[in-house]
Design an enzyme around this catalytic site. Structure first.
Site, PDB file in Angstrom:
ATOM      1  N   HIS A 205       6.689  77.066  25.818  1.00 37.77           N
ATOM      2  CA  HIS A 205       5.736  77.827  26.609  1.00 37.77           C
ATOM      3  C   HIS A 205       5.888  79.341  26.505  1.00 37.77           C
ATOM      4  O   HIS A 205       5.128  80.086  27.084  1.00 37.77           O
ATOM      5  CB  HIS A 205       5.840  77.429  28.085  1.00 37.77           C
ATOM      6  CG  HIS A 205       7.146  77.793  28.720  1.00 37.77           C
ATOM      7  ND1 HIS A 205       8.233  76.956  28.691  1.00 37.77           N
ATOM      8  CD2 HIS A 205       7.541  78.909  29.371  1.00 37.77           C
ATOM      9  CE1 HIS A 205       9.239  77.550  29.321  1.00 37.77           C
ATOM     10  NE2 HIS A 205       8.858  78.732  29.732  1.00 37.77           N
TER      11      HIS A 205
HETATM   12  N1  UDP Z   1      11.385  70.892  33.292  1.00 34.95           N
HETATM   13  C1  UDP Z   1      10.764  70.001  34.134  1.00 34.95           C
HETATM   14  N2  UDP Z   1       9.513  69.559  33.796  1.00 34.95           N
HETATM   15  C2  UDP Z   1       8.861  69.967  32.677  1.00 34.95           C
HETATM   16  C3  UDP Z   1       9.520  70.874  31.811  1.00 34.95           C
HETATM   17  C4  UDP Z   1      10.783  71.336  32.157  1.00 34.95           C
HETATM   18  O1  UDP Z   1      11.338  69.597  35.146  1.00 34.95           O
HETATM   19  O2  UDP Z   1       7.725  69.533  32.446  1.00 34.95           O
HETATM   20  C5  UDP Z   1      12.714  71.387  33.670  1.00 34.95           C
HETATM   21  C6  UDP Z   1      13.753  71.315  32.587  1.00 34.95           C
HETATM   22  O3  UDP Z   1      14.416  70.070  32.624  1.00 34.95           O
HETATM   23  C7  UDP Z   1      14.652  72.475  32.942  1.00 34.95           C
HETATM   24  C8  UDP Z   1      13.728  73.489  33.577  1.00 34.95           C
HETATM   25  O4  UDP Z   1      12.554  72.761  33.950  1.00 34.95           O
HETATM   26  O5  UDP Z   1      15.584  72.099  33.928  1.00 34.95           O
HETATM   27  C9  UDP Z   1      13.377  74.592  32.630  1.00 34.95           C
HETATM   28  O6  UDP Z   1      12.401  75.380  33.200  1.00 34.95           O
HETATM   29  P1  UDP Z   1      11.499  76.396  32.347  1.00 34.95           P
HETATM   30  O7  UDP Z   1      11.333  75.878  30.974  1.00 34.95           O
HETATM   31  O8  UDP Z   1      10.277  76.636  33.161  1.00 34.95           O
HETATM   32  O9  UDP Z   1      12.344  77.729  32.408  1.00 34.95           O
HETATM   33  P2  UDP Z   1      13.400  78.391  31.423  1.00 34.95           P
HETATM   34  O10 UDP Z   1      14.444  77.393  31.115  1.00 34.95           O
HETATM   35  O11 UDP Z   1      12.626  78.830  30.216  1.00 34.95           O
HETATM   36  O12 UDP Z   1      13.925  79.527  32.226  1.00 34.95           O
END
Ligand code: UDP
Length: 356
Positions: A205
Protein backbone atom coordinates in the site's frame (compact mmCIF):
# COMPACT_ATOMS: atom_id res chain seq x y z
CA UNK A 1 -0.37 7.50 36.98
CA UNK A 2 -2.88 8.95 34.60
CA UNK A 3 -1.61 8.24 31.10
CA UNK A 4 -3.09 9.54 27.87
CA UNK A 5 -2.42 7.12 24.99
CA UNK A 6 -2.88 8.40 21.44
CA UNK A 7 -3.51 6.02 18.54
CA UNK A 8 -4.73 6.65 15.02
CA UNK A 9 -3.64 4.00 12.54
CA UNK A 10 -3.98 0.24 12.14
CA UNK A 11 -0.55 -0.82 13.42
CA UNK A 12 -1.08 1.34 16.51
CA UNK A 13 -4.34 -0.40 17.37
CA UNK A 14 -2.51 -3.72 17.20
CA UNK A 15 0.19 -2.45 19.57
CA UNK A 16 -2.34 -0.79 21.88
CA UNK A 17 -4.17 -4.09 22.27
CA UNK A 18 -1.18 -5.41 24.24
CA UNK A 19 -0.19 -2.04 25.71
CA UNK A 20 -3.58 -1.01 27.10
CA UNK A 21 -4.17 -4.41 28.68
CA UNK A 22 -0.92 -4.16 30.65
CA UNK A 23 -1.09 -0.43 31.45
CA UNK A 24 -4.61 -0.63 32.86
CA UNK A 25 -3.55 -3.12 35.52
CA UNK A 26 -1.62 -0.34 37.27
CA UNK A 27 -2.56 2.99 35.76
CA UNK A 28 -5.53 5.01 34.58
CA UNK A 29 -5.42 5.17 30.82
CA UNK A 30 -7.30 7.70 28.70
CA UNK A 31 -7.39 6.46 25.11
CA UNK A 32 -7.53 9.00 22.28
CA UNK A 33 -8.22 7.93 18.68
CA UNK A 34 -7.24 10.69 16.26
CA UNK A 35 -9.36 9.18 13.48
CA UNK A 36 -6.46 8.84 11.00
CA UNK A 37 -7.78 5.37 10.10
CA UNK A 38 -11.47 5.32 10.72
CA UNK A 39 -13.60 2.80 8.84
CA UNK A 40 -14.82 -0.64 9.87
CA UNK A 41 -11.99 -2.60 8.20
CA UNK A 42 -9.12 -0.33 9.19
CA UNK A 43 -10.19 0.57 12.72
CA UNK A 44 -13.37 -0.76 14.33
CA UNK A 45 -12.68 -4.43 13.65
CA UNK A 46 -9.42 -4.19 15.65
CA UNK A 47 -11.09 -2.61 18.68
CA UNK A 48 -13.79 -5.29 18.63
CA UNK A 49 -11.68 -8.32 17.82
CA UNK A 50 -8.68 -7.44 19.97
CA UNK A 51 -10.64 -6.22 23.01
CA UNK A 52 -9.13 -2.73 22.88
CA UNK A 53 -11.06 -0.42 25.23
CA UNK A 54 -13.35 2.07 23.47
CA UNK A 55 -11.59 5.40 22.95
CA UNK A 56 -12.44 8.13 25.44
CA UNK A 57 -12.01 10.66 22.65
CA UNK A 58 -12.36 10.28 18.91
CA UNK A 59 -11.05 13.35 17.16
CA UNK A 60 -12.32 12.37 13.70
CA UNK A 61 -9.29 13.81 11.90
CA UNK A 62 -8.40 12.09 8.64
CA UNK A 63 -7.25 13.04 5.17
CA UNK A 64 -5.67 16.21 3.85
CA UNK A 65 -1.97 16.87 3.41
CA UNK A 66 0.58 15.84 6.04
CA UNK A 67 0.66 19.43 7.35
CA UNK A 68 -3.14 19.75 7.45
CA UNK A 69 -3.59 16.44 9.24
CA UNK A 70 -0.75 16.95 11.70
CA UNK A 71 -1.74 20.56 12.39
CA UNK A 72 -5.37 19.73 13.10
CA UNK A 73 -4.31 16.89 15.38
CA UNK A 74 -1.86 19.12 17.24
CA UNK A 75 -4.59 21.64 18.03
CA UNK A 76 -7.18 19.04 19.06
CA UNK A 77 -4.72 17.02 21.16
CA UNK A 78 -3.53 20.08 23.04
CA UNK A 79 -7.12 20.66 24.13
CA UNK A 80 -7.48 17.07 25.32
CA UNK A 81 -4.21 17.27 27.25
CA UNK A 82 -5.11 20.61 28.84
CA UNK A 83 -8.39 19.11 30.03
CA UNK A 84 -7.05 15.77 31.20
CA UNK A 85 -3.76 16.99 32.76
CA UNK A 86 -2.14 13.54 32.56
CA UNK A 87 1.11 12.50 34.23
CA UNK A 88 2.41 11.17 30.91
CA UNK A 89 1.53 10.69 27.24
CA UNK A 90 2.19 7.40 25.49
CA UNK A 91 2.52 6.98 21.73
CA UNK A 92 3.37 4.09 19.40
CA UNK A 93 5.32 4.01 16.15
CA UNK A 94 5.72 6.70 13.57
CA UNK A 95 2.49 8.12 12.16
CA UNK A 96 1.33 11.72 11.99
CA UNK A 97 -0.78 10.97 15.08
CA UNK A 98 2.43 9.98 16.93
CA UNK A 99 4.23 13.18 16.05
CA UNK A 100 1.26 15.49 16.72
CA UNK A 101 0.69 13.95 20.15
CA UNK A 102 4.37 14.11 21.13
CA UNK A 103 4.65 17.76 20.08
CA UNK A 104 1.46 18.78 21.87
CA UNK A 105 2.57 17.05 25.07
CA UNK A 106 6.20 18.18 25.20
CA UNK A 107 5.16 21.83 24.89
CA UNK A 108 2.87 21.37 27.90
CA UNK A 109 5.74 19.77 29.82
CA UNK A 110 3.98 16.40 29.88
CA UNK A 111 6.52 13.54 29.72
CA UNK A 112 6.28 11.58 26.47
CA UNK A 113 6.74 7.81 26.40
CA UNK A 114 7.55 6.47 22.93
CA UNK A 115 7.03 2.80 22.18
CA UNK A 116 8.93 1.47 19.14
CA UNK A 117 11.58 4.18 19.43
CA UNK A 118 14.84 4.26 17.50
CA UNK A 119 13.79 2.80 14.15
CA UNK A 120 15.55 4.61 11.33
CA UNK A 121 15.38 4.07 7.60
CA UNK A 122 18.15 6.58 7.00
CA UNK A 123 16.21 8.69 4.49
CA UNK A 124 13.97 11.67 4.95
CA UNK A 125 12.23 10.81 1.69
CA UNK A 126 10.25 8.30 3.75
CA UNK A 127 7.46 10.45 5.22
CA UNK A 128 7.43 8.61 8.56
CA UNK A 129 11.18 9.06 9.16
CA UNK A 130 10.78 12.61 10.38
CA UNK A 131 7.97 11.50 12.70
CA UNK A 132 10.29 8.89 14.25
CA UNK A 133 13.22 11.24 14.73
CA UNK A 134 11.25 14.17 16.16
CA UNK A 135 9.14 12.01 18.45
CA UNK A 136 12.22 10.31 19.87
CA UNK A 137 13.89 13.63 20.58
CA UNK A 138 10.74 14.94 22.34
CA UNK A 139 10.40 11.88 24.56
CA UNK A 140 11.32 11.33 28.20
CA UNK A 141 11.36 7.52 27.87
CA UNK A 142 12.25 5.58 24.75
CA UNK A 143 11.15 1.96 24.50
CA UNK A 144 13.20 0.31 21.77
CA UNK A 145 12.02 -2.94 20.23
CA UNK A 146 15.52 -4.19 19.43
CA UNK A 147 19.16 -3.71 20.35
CA UNK A 148 19.77 -2.22 16.90
CA UNK A 149 17.15 0.50 17.51
CA UNK A 150 18.66 1.21 20.95
CA UNK A 151 22.08 1.54 19.32
CA UNK A 152 20.71 4.16 16.93
CA UNK A 153 19.24 6.10 19.88
CA UNK A 154 22.56 5.98 21.71
CA UNK A 155 24.21 7.31 18.54
CA UNK A 156 21.86 10.30 18.69
CA UNK A 157 22.72 11.00 22.32
CA UNK A 158 19.50 9.50 23.71
CA UNK A 159 20.99 6.44 25.43
CA UNK A 160 20.11 7.53 28.98
CA UNK A 161 16.36 7.51 28.17
CA UNK A 162 16.43 4.22 26.26
CA UNK A 163 15.12 0.85 27.42
CA UNK A 164 15.11 -2.27 25.22
CA UNK A 165 11.81 -4.05 25.85
CA UNK A 166 11.22 -6.12 22.69
CA UNK A 167 8.60 -5.54 20.03
CA UNK A 168 5.13 -5.01 21.44
CA UNK A 169 3.63 -6.32 18.17
CA UNK A 170 5.17 -9.66 19.04
CA UNK A 171 3.02 -9.71 22.21
CA UNK A 172 -0.13 -9.36 20.09
CA UNK A 173 1.09 -11.79 17.43
CA UNK A 174 1.79 -14.58 19.92
CA UNK A 175 -1.53 -14.09 21.66
CA UNK A 176 -3.60 -14.20 18.47
CA UNK A 177 -1.62 -17.05 16.93
CA UNK A 178 -2.50 -19.18 19.93
CA UNK A 179 -6.25 -18.68 19.39
CA UNK A 180 -8.30 -20.83 16.99
CA UNK A 181 -8.69 -19.40 13.49
CA UNK A 182 -12.16 -18.82 12.08
CA UNK A 183 -11.44 -17.09 8.79
CA UNK A 184 -13.76 -14.29 7.75
CA UNK A 185 -12.13 -12.93 4.62
CA UNK A 186 -14.24 -10.88 2.24
CA UNK A 187 -13.86 -9.92 -1.38
CA UNK A 188 -14.54 -6.40 -2.59
CA UNK A 189 -18.26 -7.10 -2.96
CA UNK A 190 -18.50 -8.55 0.53
CA UNK A 191 -18.55 -12.19 -0.62
CA UNK A 192 -16.83 -14.67 1.70
CA UNK A 193 -13.51 -16.03 0.38
CA UNK A 194 -12.44 -19.62 1.03
CA UNK A 195 -8.76 -19.81 1.95
CA UNK A 196 -6.93 -22.10 -0.53
CA UNK A 197 -4.79 -24.96 0.82
CA UNK A 198 -1.63 -23.29 -0.56
CA UNK A 199 -1.39 -19.53 -1.00
CA UNK A 200 0.90 -16.53 -0.87
CA UNK A 201 -0.10 -13.60 1.34
CA UNK A 202 0.47 -10.07 0.13
CA UNK A 203 -0.14 -6.54 1.36
CA UNK A 204 1.09 -3.55 -0.59
CA UNK A 205 0.00 0.00 0.00
CA UNK A 206 2.94 2.41 0.13
CA UNK A 207 2.91 5.41 -2.12
CA UNK A 208 6.17 4.29 -3.78
CA UNK A 209 4.53 1.03 -4.94
CA UNK A 210 0.91 2.00 -5.49
CA UNK A 211 0.91 5.70 -6.34
CA UNK A 212 1.05 4.92 -10.08
CA UNK A 213 0.09 1.87 -12.15
CA UNK A 214 3.57 0.73 -13.15
CA UNK A 215 5.09 -0.62 -9.90
CA UNK A 216 1.85 -2.23 -8.76
CA UNK A 217 1.35 -3.86 -12.16
CA UNK A 218 4.86 -5.37 -11.98
CA UNK A 219 4.22 -6.69 -8.47
CA UNK A 220 0.88 -8.18 -9.50
CA UNK A 221 2.36 -9.78 -12.63
CA UNK A 222 5.01 -11.46 -10.49
CA UNK A 223 2.43 -12.78 -8.03
CA UNK A 224 0.09 -13.94 -10.78
CA UNK A 225 2.81 -16.19 -12.24
CA UNK A 226 3.38 -18.18 -9.01
CA UNK A 227 2.49 -21.83 -8.37
CA UNK A 228 -0.34 -20.95 -5.93
CA UNK A 229 -2.84 -18.09 -5.69
CA UNK A 230 -2.00 -14.88 -3.85
CA UNK A 231 -4.35 -13.45 -1.26
CA UNK A 232 -3.88 -9.70 -1.56
CA UNK A 233 -5.49 -7.82 1.36
CA UNK A 234 -5.91 -4.43 -0.25
CA UNK A 235 -5.66 -1.14 1.63
CA UNK A 236 -8.70 1.07 0.85
CA UNK A 237 -6.49 3.65 -0.78
CA UNK A 238 -5.40 1.21 -3.55
CA UNK A 239 -8.66 -0.55 -4.09
CA UNK A 240 -9.60 1.00 -7.39
CA UNK A 241 -6.12 0.60 -8.89
CA UNK A 242 -5.73 -2.99 -7.73
CA UNK A 243 -9.16 -3.95 -9.11
CA UNK A 244 -8.52 -2.31 -12.45
CA UNK A 245 -5.08 -3.85 -12.91
CA UNK A 246 -6.16 -7.35 -11.89
CA UNK A 247 -9.45 -7.49 -13.71
CA UNK A 248 -8.25 -5.53 -16.74
CA UNK A 249 -5.08 -7.60 -16.97
CA UNK A 250 -6.80 -11.00 -16.52
CA UNK A 251 -4.71 -11.72 -13.41
CA UNK A 252 -6.90 -14.53 -12.15
CA UNK A 253 -4.30 -16.05 -9.80
CA UNK A 254 -4.71 -13.10 -7.43
CA UNK A 255 -7.53 -13.00 -4.90
CA UNK A 256 -8.35 -9.42 -4.00
CA UNK A 257 -9.82 -8.97 -0.54
CA UNK A 258 -10.89 -6.15 1.72
CA UNK A 259 -8.48 -5.45 4.60
CA UNK A 260 -8.67 -8.45 6.92
CA UNK A 261 -8.97 -8.51 10.71
CA UNK A 262 -5.96 -9.15 12.88
CA UNK A 263 -6.64 -12.81 13.58
CA UNK A 264 -7.00 -13.42 9.84
CA UNK A 265 -3.78 -11.54 9.13
CA UNK A 266 -1.83 -13.49 11.74
CA UNK A 267 -3.10 -16.86 10.52
CA UNK A 268 -2.66 -15.98 6.85
CA UNK A 269 0.92 -15.06 7.73
CA UNK A 270 1.49 -18.27 9.64
CA UNK A 271 0.05 -20.46 6.88
CA UNK A 272 1.33 -18.74 3.74
CA UNK A 273 3.89 -20.34 1.43
CA UNK A 274 5.67 -16.97 1.38
CA UNK A 275 4.81 -13.32 1.98
CA UNK A 276 5.24 -10.28 -0.21
CA UNK A 277 4.68 -6.91 1.42
CA UNK A 278 5.77 -3.33 1.86
CA UNK A 279 4.51 -3.22 5.45
CA UNK A 280 7.00 -2.92 8.26
CA UNK A 281 4.66 -4.73 10.63
CA UNK A 282 3.96 -7.64 8.33
CA UNK A 283 7.66 -8.20 7.59
CA UNK A 284 8.18 -8.67 11.32
CA UNK A 285 5.23 -11.01 11.64
CA UNK A 286 6.57 -13.11 8.75
CA UNK A 287 9.79 -13.32 10.72
CA UNK A 288 7.99 -14.45 13.90
CA UNK A 289 6.13 -17.05 11.86
CA UNK A 290 9.33 -18.35 10.24
CA UNK A 291 7.81 -17.65 6.82
CA UNK A 292 9.98 -16.16 4.12
CA UNK A 293 9.22 -12.57 3.16
CA UNK A 294 10.03 -10.37 0.20
CA UNK A 295 9.88 -6.71 1.13
CA UNK A 296 9.29 -4.28 -1.71
CA UNK A 297 11.10 -1.15 -0.70
CA UNK A 298 14.61 0.24 -1.09
CA UNK A 299 15.43 0.01 2.61
CA UNK A 300 14.51 -2.42 5.37
CA UNK A 301 12.30 -1.18 8.20
CA UNK A 302 13.58 -3.94 10.49
CA UNK A 303 17.19 -4.79 9.53
CA UNK A 304 17.14 -7.61 12.12
CA UNK A 305 14.90 -9.62 9.79
CA UNK A 306 17.36 -9.53 6.87
CA UNK A 307 19.25 -12.67 7.77
CA UNK A 308 19.50 -15.99 5.94
CA UNK A 309 17.10 -14.76 3.21
CA UNK A 310 14.23 -14.70 5.71
CA UNK A 311 13.46 -11.23 4.50
CA UNK A 312 14.87 -9.80 1.29
CA UNK A 313 14.50 -6.41 -0.33
CA UNK A 314 13.15 -6.31 -3.88
CA UNK A 315 12.49 -3.59 -6.41
CA UNK A 316 8.93 -3.35 -7.69
CA UNK A 317 10.03 -5.33 -10.75
CA UNK A 318 8.65 -8.70 -11.76
CA UNK A 319 12.02 -10.40 -12.32
CA UNK A 320 13.51 -9.15 -9.07
CA UNK A 321 10.52 -10.24 -7.01
CA UNK A 322 10.50 -13.71 -8.60
CA UNK A 323 14.26 -14.09 -8.10
CA UNK A 324 13.92 -13.22 -4.40
CA UNK A 325 10.93 -15.51 -3.99
CA UNK A 326 12.88 -18.43 -5.39
CA UNK A 327 15.75 -18.10 -2.89
CA UNK A 328 15.96 -20.61 -0.04
CA UNK A 329 15.89 -19.33 3.53
CA UNK A 330 17.69 -20.53 6.61
CA UNK A 331 16.30 -20.16 10.11
CA UNK A 332 18.32 -20.12 13.29
CA UNK A 333 15.69 -20.84 15.97
CA UNK A 334 17.89 -19.26 18.65
CA UNK A 335 18.02 -15.90 16.87
CA UNK A 336 15.29 -13.82 18.56
CA UNK A 337 16.02 -10.14 18.14
CA UNK A 338 12.48 -9.03 19.02
CA UNK A 339 12.35 -10.10 22.65
CA UNK A 340 10.15 -12.70 24.28
CA UNK A 341 6.62 -11.41 23.64
CA UNK A 342 6.38 -9.59 26.99
CA UNK A 343 7.24 -6.07 25.86
CA UNK A 344 4.12 -4.52 27.42
CA UNK A 345 4.99 -5.93 30.84
CA UNK A 346 8.57 -4.70 30.50
CA UNK A 347 7.29 -1.20 29.73
CA UNK A 348 5.24 -1.34 32.95
CA UNK A 349 8.31 -2.55 34.86
CA UNK A 350 10.27 0.48 33.67
CA UNK A 351 7.41 2.84 34.58
CA UNK A 352 7.46 1.42 38.09
CA UNK A 353 11.19 1.97 38.44
CA UNK A 354 11.71 5.47 37.03
CA UNK A 355 10.57 8.88 38.20
CA UNK A 356 9.28 10.90 35.28
N1 UDP B 1 -2.86 -6.22 8.82
C1 UDP B 1 -4.16 -6.58 9.09
N2 UDP B 1 -5.03 -6.66 8.04
C2 UDP B 1 -4.68 -6.39 6.75
C3 UDP B 1 -3.33 -6.04 6.49
C4 UDP B 1 -2.44 -5.94 7.56
O1 UDP B 1 -4.51 -6.85 10.24
O2 UDP B 1 -5.53 -6.47 5.86
C5 UDP B 1 -1.93 -6.11 9.95
C6 UDP B 1 -0.62 -6.82 9.77
O3 UDP B 1 -0.72 -8.15 10.23
C7 UDP B 1 0.31 -5.97 10.60
C8 UDP B 1 -0.25 -4.58 10.50
O4 UDP B 1 -1.60 -4.74 10.05
O5 UDP B 1 0.24 -6.34 11.96
C9 UDP B 1 0.52 -3.74 9.53
O6 UDP B 1 -0.14 -2.54 9.35
P1 UDP B 1 0.15 -1.57 8.11
O7 UDP B 1 0.59 -2.37 6.94
O8 UDP B 1 -1.06 -0.72 7.96
O9 UDP B 1 1.29 -0.63 8.67
P2 UDP B 1 2.87 -0.66 8.58
O10 UDP B 1 3.34 -1.99 9.01
O11 UDP B 1 3.21 -0.35 7.15
O12 UDP B 1 3.28 0.41 9.52
Amino acid sequence: MKIVTVVGARPQFIKAAAGSRALRREHTEILVHTGQHHDENMSEIFFREMGIPAPDYNLGIAGGTHAQMTGRMLIALEEVLLGEKPDALLVYGDTNSTLAAALAAVKLDIPVLHVEAGNRLGTLSNPEEVNRILTDHCSRLLFAATEDAAQKLRGEGLGDRTHVVGNIMYDSFLHFRSLPWEPDIRGFDGERIDVPARFYYMTCHRQENTGTDEPLREILLAMNSLDAPTIYAVHPRNRERAARLCRGGGLSNIILTQPVGYSDSVHLTQNAVKIVTDSGGLQCEAFYAGVQCVFILDYPVWPETMVGNRNQLAKPLREDILAKLSAEQTIDPDYRPFGDGHAAEKICDVLREVTL
